[in-house]
Design a protein around this motif. Structure first.
Motif, PDB file in Angstrom:
ATOM      1  N   PRO A  70      -2.475   3.239  -2.325  1.00 21.21           N
ATOM      2  CA  PRO A  70      -2.343   2.143  -1.354  1.00 21.21           C
ATOM      3  C   PRO A  70      -1.254   1.161  -1.755  1.00 21.21           C
ATOM      4  O   PRO A  70      -0.865   1.073  -2.916  1.00 21.21           O
ATOM      5  CB  PRO A  70      -3.721   1.492  -1.389  1.00 21.21           C
ATOM      6  CG  PRO A  70      -4.225   1.756  -2.777  1.00 21.21           C
ATOM      7  CD  PRO A  70      -3.690   3.113  -3.145  1.00 21.21           C
ATOM      8  N   ILE A  71      -0.827   0.371  -0.792  1.00 18.84           N
ATOM      9  CA  ILE A  71       0.290  -0.543  -1.014  1.00 18.84           C
ATOM     10  C   ILE A  71      -0.055  -1.620  -2.036  1.00 18.84           C
ATOM     11  O   ILE A  71       0.803  -2.024  -2.830  1.00 18.84           O
ATOM     12  CB  ILE A  71       0.750  -1.199   0.316  1.00 18.84           C
ATOM     13  CG1 ILE A  71       2.007  -2.054   0.090  1.00 18.84           C
ATOM     14  CG2 ILE A  71      -0.368  -2.003   0.945  1.00 18.84           C
ATOM     15  CD1 ILE A  71       3.203  -1.284  -0.415  1.00 18.84           C
ATOM     16  N   ASN A  72      -1.306  -2.095  -2.080  1.00 12.45           N
ATOM     17  CA  ASN A  72      -1.608  -3.159  -3.042  1.00 12.45           C
ATOM     18  C   ASN A  72      -1.472  -2.658  -4.482  1.00 12.45           C
ATOM     19  O   ASN A  72      -1.024  -3.391  -5.370  1.00 12.45           O
ATOM     20  CB  ASN A  72      -2.996  -3.746  -2.802  1.00 12.45           C
ATOM     21  CG  ASN A  72      -4.121  -2.775  -3.108  1.00 12.45           C
ATOM     22  OD1 ASN A  72      -4.111  -1.643  -2.639  1.00 12.45           O
ATOM     23  ND2 ASN A  72      -5.106  -3.216  -3.873  1.00 12.45           N
ATOM     24  N   SER A  73      -1.828  -1.389  -4.723  1.00 16.92           N
ATOM     25  CA  SER A  73      -1.661  -0.823  -6.064  1.00 16.92           C
ATOM     26  C   SER A  73      -0.193  -0.612  -6.389  1.00 16.92           C
ATOM     27  O   SER A  73       0.278  -0.954  -7.482  1.00 16.92           O
ATOM     28  CB  SER A  73      -2.409   0.505  -6.182  1.00 16.92           C
ATOM     29  OG  SER A  73      -3.798   0.314  -6.227  1.00 16.92           O
ATOM     30  N   VAL A  74       0.534  -0.051  -5.458  1.00 18.58           N
ATOM     31  CA  VAL A  74       1.937   0.279  -5.702  1.00 18.58           C
ATOM     32  C   VAL A  74       2.780  -0.984  -5.832  1.00 18.58           C
ATOM     33  O   VAL A  74       3.578  -1.124  -6.756  1.00 18.58           O
ATOM     34  CB  VAL A  74       2.476   1.200  -4.590  1.00 18.58           C
ATOM     35  CG1 VAL A  74       3.980   1.415  -4.747  1.00 18.58           C
ATOM     36  CG2 VAL A  74       1.744   2.534  -4.614  1.00 18.58           C
ATOM     37  N   GLU A  75       2.579  -1.926  -4.921  1.00 17.39           N
ATOM     38  CA  GLU A  75       3.354  -3.167  -5.003  1.00 17.39           C
ATOM     39  C   GLU A  75       3.036  -3.929  -6.284  1.00 17.39           C
ATOM     40  O   GLU A  75       3.939  -4.446  -6.959  1.00 17.39           O
ATOM     41  CB  GLU A  75       3.067  -4.043  -3.785  1.00 17.39           C
ATOM     42  CG  GLU A  75       3.937  -5.293  -3.687  1.00 17.39           C
ATOM     43  CD  GLU A  75       3.414  -6.450  -4.538  1.00 17.39           C
ATOM     44  OE1 GLU A  75       4.247  -7.118  -5.206  1.00 17.39           O
ATOM     45  OE2 GLU A  75       2.178  -6.672  -4.554  1.00 17.39           O
ATOM     46  N   GLY A  76       1.751  -3.988  -6.657  1.00 20.05           N
ATOM     47  CA  GLY A  76       1.386  -4.686  -7.888  1.00 20.05           C
ATOM     48  C   GLY A  76       1.996  -4.040  -9.116  1.00 20.05           C
ATOM     49  O   GLY A  76       2.439  -4.730 -10.048  1.00 20.05           O
ATOM     50  N   PHE A  77       2.031  -2.714  -9.130  1.00 19.88           N
ATOM     51  CA  PHE A  77       2.623  -1.990 -10.256  1.00 19.88           C
ATOM     52  C   PHE A  77       4.138  -2.174 -10.283  1.00 19.88           C
ATOM     53  O   PHE A  77       4.723  -2.446 -11.342  1.00 19.88           O
ATOM     54  CB  PHE A  77       2.265  -0.512 -10.130  1.00 19.88           C
ATOM     55  CG  PHE A  77       2.765   0.347 -11.256  1.00 19.88           C
ATOM     56  CD1 PHE A  77       2.268   0.192 -12.536  1.00 19.88           C
ATOM     57  CD2 PHE A  77       3.744   1.311 -11.036  1.00 19.88           C
ATOM     58  CE1 PHE A  77       2.728   0.982 -13.584  1.00 19.88           C
ATOM     59  CE2 PHE A  77       4.204   2.103 -12.070  1.00 19.88           C
ATOM     60  CZ  PHE A  77       3.700   1.942 -13.345  1.00 19.88           C
ATOM     61  N   VAL A  78       4.782  -2.059  -9.135  1.00 18.05           N
ATOM     62  CA  VAL A  78       6.235  -2.242  -9.047  1.00 18.05           C
ATOM     63  C   VAL A  78       6.624  -3.654  -9.467  1.00 18.05           C
ATOM     64  O   VAL A  78       7.630  -3.861 -10.156  1.00 18.05           O
ATOM     65  CB  VAL A  78       6.724  -1.940  -7.621  1.00 18.05           C
ATOM     66  CG1 VAL A  78       8.163  -2.415  -7.413  1.00 18.05           C
ATOM     67  CG2 VAL A  78       6.618  -0.448  -7.324  1.00 18.05           C
ATOM     68  N   ARG A  79       5.814  -4.639  -9.088  1.00 22.12           N
ATOM     69  CA  ARG A  79       6.125  -6.023  -9.441  1.00 22.12           C
ATOM     70  C   ARG A  79       6.155  -6.216 -10.954  1.00 22.12           C
ATOM     71  O   ARG A  79       6.978  -6.976 -11.474  1.00 22.12           O
ATOM     72  CB  ARG A  79       5.099  -6.961  -8.811  1.00 22.12           C
ATOM     73  CG  ARG A  79       5.406  -8.415  -9.022  1.00 22.12           C
ATOM     74  CD  ARG A  79       4.549  -9.369  -8.173  1.00 22.12           C
ATOM     75  NE  ARG A  79       3.559  -8.732  -7.390  1.00 22.12           N
ATOM     76  CZ  ARG A  79       2.235  -8.863  -7.589  1.00 22.12           C
ATOM     77  NH1 ARG A  79       1.792  -9.601  -8.588  1.00 22.12           N
ATOM     78  NH2 ARG A  79       1.378  -8.274  -6.787  1.00 22.12           N
TER      79      ARG A  79
END
Length: 521
Positions: A306-315
């Motif tokens: 999901p986007i919340n996992s991916v965005e948090g990791f990318v950040r």
């Protein structure tokens, strides 16, 4: 004395074959220089696990270079601690320059200001040209960060992160974030509830080969008085790029899906939960941040995460990691001496930060993992161990030295801003606009430690009072004048004012005893 056109210096955290240092390398006329040395192992009291985590990948990289036909001048520490006892980075390099006619030294920009200055000093003393090349491993060069930071009244991660997203077209839909919002942090504060985590994936264990086993044996004999422990059954970090890629695939397939929801959650006796453990491999350059980010985005595009996992990791990688490096090189060397909270120069970390012997369940569990593996996930670092050190009044430089000693992934450029700045607020707000300070109630909310702990997070005084809670109120009391104009601290200071004088006197007395005697913690 043999002639060497270019002596290419490969540092222990620069183990990538596409390094700029190796551009135009001539197998006949050039040599690679690598060195394990006593100074790097002892300038902080390095954890045994951490020493293996650096020296074993170095020896494997040496062997890989040799297979490519690149001749390597490699200094390996002998098992016998009586030999090479006084070796330092500078002395070993000077010996090599005296033994060979070197036209030029080449190195990728080091991650440690101390090492950079040592290289410059040796080059000047030996009258050898030193060429320092940009590290292509990072998204943002040091000069690019300085250009971004120039003229800004404050350096805010979120502003930099958005700049990087746009510049590198990461999770973007034209000029807008692909999900419509830049930051999904509010979705990434989940807890496990009373039942705890379920179906936590098994962790891949990399069995040490003969090279790694030799390093384990050397470390256990030569550095037997160092903290922590390491053996073939416990050491499970990747030591080659191939192994690092395996760890990356495992994270993307099995852990990334839940990383966002539970990245701030804690649970006793759990080692890694849904965290990646990739920082060691990335910081040693076994993996590039770009390929890690690309794999995470591919998982989002395919519907696997999901986007919340991916965005948090990318950040964490595109944003925080690059931001930290920029802060370090923009403000060194003065940055390392900052002490905004005016902590006592001799206030070190408490003794249980080395041996884990404490009744505080959250600290004991984080220290158990750290002693066994040289690892603790980011919320244990920041909001358990880092939080206690801050409330305790530890001098930020001493906390940084401890951090460098104990964590596998600690390199100066990333450790100093994270430890001194973000965790201890030693830089006065350059890294974080407010201190990450909280009482034991935060730890109670984010995990299950308090359930079995003899200390009560709801109490600030009395024998059963949680030391975090006692020290939290004392911390606010000691620094309220410094924080009174910080709008992000307004609510906490208002709560402090609700304490009557008798409560505060009892809190101050207990806090003083904790710091002076460590009581029976």
């Amino acid at each position: 004395m043999s002639d060497i056109r270019n002596l290419v210096i490969v540092l222990g955290d620069q183990l990538n074959h596409d390094s700029a240092a190796l551009d135009d390398f001539d197998n006949q006329r050039d040599r690679v220089w690598m060195a394990e040395n006593q100074e790097e192992a002892t300038h902080v009291w390095c954890h045994k696990f951490r020493l293996v985590a650096f020296f074993a990948p170095m020896r494997h990289f040496r062997d890989e270079l040799d297979e490519k036909g690149r001749q390597v001048l490699y200094h390996a520490l002998p098992t016998d601690g009586r030999k090479a006892r006084a070796s330092s980075f500078a002395s070993l390099l000077t010996t090599t320059l005296n033994e060979h006619d070197v036209q030029k030294m080449i190195v990728v920009h080091p991650g440690d200001h101390r090492v950079l200055e040592s290289l410059k000093t040796v080059a000047d003393e030996q009258n050898v040209t030193l060429e320092i090349r940009d590290d292509r491993h990072f998204y943002c060069t040091i000069d690019q960060f300085r250009d971004w930071a120039d003229g800004r009244n404050s350096l805010v991660l979120e502003t930099f992160y958005r700049h990087m997203r746009k510049q590198h077209d990461v999770l973007m839909d034209g000029g807008d974030p692909v999900s419509g919002v830049w930051n999904h942090d509010k979705e990434n504060r989940g807890t496990f509830g009373k039942s705890g985590p379920s179906d936590v994936p098994h962790t891949h264990h990399f069995r040490p080969d003969d090279v790694t086993q030799d390093v384990i044996d050397m470390v256990n004999q030569r550095f037997d008085d160092h903290p922590g422990k390491v053996d073939a059954s416990s050491f499970d970090l990747p030591v080659t790029r191939s192994e690092a890629l395996t760890l990356l695939r495992e994270f993307i397939k099995h852990r990334l899906i839940h990383f966002g929801d539970y990245q701030d959650a804690m649970w006793s006796d759990q080692k890694y939960l849904y965290h990646s453990r990739l920082s060691h491999a990335i910081n040693l350059h076994l993996l590039s941040p770009r390929e890690v980010v690309d794999k995470a985005i591919a998982a989002f595009d395919s519907g696997e995460a999901p986007i919340n996992s991916v965005e948090g990791f990318v950040r964490q990688i595109l944003g925080w990691r690059e931001f930290v490096r920029g802060i370090y090189w923009t403000h060194m060397p003065d940055y390392q001496d900052r002490n905004a909270l005016q902590c006592d120069d001799d206030q070190d970390v408490p003794s249980f930060f080395w041996d884990g012997k404490t009744d505080m369940a959250c600290v004991a569990d984080a220290m158990r993992l750290l002693i066994e593996t040289g690892y603790a996930h980011h919320i244990q670092r920041l909001m358990v161990l880092g939080l206690f050190a801050q409330l305790y009044g530890t001098h930020p430089a001493k906390f940084h030295q401890w951090h460098m000693a104990m964590y596998n992934d600690a390199v100066d450029w990333v450790s100093l801003p994270n430890a001194l700045g973000m965790s201890q607020w030693g830089d006065g707000g350059l890294m974080a606009t407010k201190p990450y300070c909280a009482s034991g109630k935060y730890i109670k909310r984010m995990g299950n430690y308090c359930k079995e702990c003899r200390f009560n997070p709801d109490e600030a005084t009395g024998d059963d009072a949680c030391p975090f809670t006692t020290l939290y109120w004392d911390f606010l009391d000691r620094h309220q004048q410094q924080f009174k104009n910080n709008t992000r601290m307004t609510m906490q200071l208002k709560n402090l004012q609700r304490k009557d004088s008798s409560q505060m006197n009892a809190i101050r007395d207990r806090a003083q005893k904790i710091r002076r005697d460590e009581l029976d913690l």
